[in-house]
Motif scaffolding. Structure first.
Motif, PDB file in Angstrom:
ATOM      1  N   PRO A  61       0.832  -1.208   0.000  1.00 40.63           N
ATOM      2  CA  PRO A  61       0.000   0.000   0.000  1.00 40.63           C
ATOM      3  C   PRO A  61       0.863   1.253   0.000  1.00 40.63           C
ATOM      4  O   PRO A  61       1.910   1.289   0.647  1.00 40.63           O
ATOM      5  CB  PRO A  61      -0.804  -0.115   1.295  1.00 40.63           C
ATOM      6  CG  PRO A  61      -0.055  -1.067   2.156  1.00 40.63           C
ATOM      7  CD  PRO A  61       0.704  -1.975   1.236  1.00 40.63           C
ATOM      8  N   LYS A  62       0.438   2.247  -0.749  1.00 36.10           N
ATOM      9  CA  LYS A  62       1.167   3.515  -0.786  1.00 36.10           C
ATOM     10  C   LYS A  62       0.591   4.431   0.276  1.00 36.10           C
ATOM     11  O   LYS A  62      -0.607   4.477   0.490  1.00 36.10           O
ATOM     12  CB  LYS A  62       1.036   4.167  -2.156  1.00 36.10           C
ATOM     13  CG  LYS A  62       1.826   3.459  -3.217  1.00 36.10           C
ATOM     14  CD  LYS A  62       1.881   4.295  -4.462  1.00 36.10           C
ATOM     15  CE  LYS A  62       2.844   3.670  -5.427  1.00 36.10           C
ATOM     16  NZ  LYS A  62       3.836   4.593  -5.896  1.00 36.10           N
ATOM     17  N   ARG A  63       1.449   5.158   0.933  1.00 41.04           N
ATOM     18  CA  ARG A  63       1.048   6.104   1.959  1.00 41.04           C
ATOM     19  C   ARG A  63       1.402   7.508   1.489  1.00 41.04           C
ATOM     20  O   ARG A  63       2.474   7.727   0.938  1.00 41.04           O
ATOM     21  CB  ARG A  63       1.767   5.829   3.279  1.00 41.04           C
ATOM     22  CG  ARG A  63       1.640   4.417   3.755  1.00 41.04           C
ATOM     23  CD  ARG A  63       0.320   4.205   4.430  1.00 41.04           C
ATOM     24  NE  ARG A  63       0.307   2.859   5.003  1.00 41.04           N
ATOM     25  CZ  ARG A  63      -0.727   2.093   4.978  1.00 41.04           C
ATOM     26  NH1 ARG A  63      -1.834   2.492   4.442  1.00 41.04           N
ATOM     27  NH2 ARG A  63      -0.684   0.899   5.506  1.00 41.04           N
ATOM     28  N   TYR A  64       0.488   8.437   1.717  1.00 44.86           N
ATOM     29  CA  TYR A  64       0.712   9.807   1.294  1.00 44.86           C
ATOM     30  C   TYR A  64       0.354  10.773   2.415  1.00 44.86           C
ATOM     31  O   TYR A  64      -0.568  10.526   3.186  1.00 44.86           O
ATOM     32  CB  TYR A  64      -0.163  10.146   0.071  1.00 44.86           C
ATOM     33  CG  TYR A  64       0.229   9.396  -1.163  1.00 44.86           C
ATOM     34  CD1 TYR A  64       1.306   9.804  -1.928  1.00 44.86           C
ATOM     35  CD2 TYR A  64      -0.483   8.285  -1.572  1.00 44.86           C
ATOM     36  CE1 TYR A  64       1.670   9.119  -3.069  1.00 44.86           C
ATOM     37  CE2 TYR A  64      -0.121   7.597  -2.721  1.00 44.86           C
ATOM     38  CZ  TYR A  64       0.956   8.012  -3.455  1.00 44.86           C
ATOM     39  OH  TYR A  64       1.318   7.331  -4.572  1.00 44.86           O
TER      40      TYR A  64
ATOM     41  N   ASN B  59       3.523  12.918  -4.626  1.00 44.76           N
ATOM     42  CA  ASN B  59       2.526  13.210  -3.613  1.00 44.76           C
ATOM     43  C   ASN B  59       1.729  14.458  -3.974  1.00 44.76           C
ATOM     44  O   ASN B  59       0.509  14.495  -3.827  1.00 44.76           O
ATOM     45  CB  ASN B  59       3.232  13.403  -2.273  1.00 44.76           C
ATOM     46  CG  ASN B  59       2.321  13.274  -1.097  1.00 44.76           C
ATOM     47  OD1 ASN B  59       1.131  13.511  -1.187  1.00 44.76           O
ATOM     48  ND2 ASN B  59       2.886  12.926   0.031  1.00 44.76           N
TER      49      ASN B  59
END
Length: 76
Positions: free
Chosen positions: A19-22, A53
């Motif tokens: 999962p990508k976190r921003y 981002n």
């Protein structure tokens, strides 16, 4: 040669997905990192992550103005 290369193009193996976190605002991350324009020009990986981002945030804001449109972003 094309036949050999094609066997790797359509691999049946699933790519690992993390999962990508921003951050909600990339300027928060830049401030926490103490990022200055000079430091970012020397560290292109961090600059690229902050830019990604920023683009994602702007795309989500843009999509949120359209009613009935899902504002989720998918990756290829």
């Amino acid at each position: 040669m094309c036949e050999r290369a094609s066997q790797y193009v359509r691999s049946m193996a699933r790519v690992r997905v993390r999962p990508k976190r921003y951050f909600c605002d990339p300027s928060l991350a830049a401030a926490l990192l103490g990022a200055t324009p000079g430091r970012l020009l020397g560290d292109m990986q961090t600059l690229g992550m902050l830019f990604e981002n920023l683009v994602l945030r702007d795309v989500r804001v843009f999509l949120s103005t359209y009613g009935g449109v899902d504002n989720s972003v998918h990756y290829f």
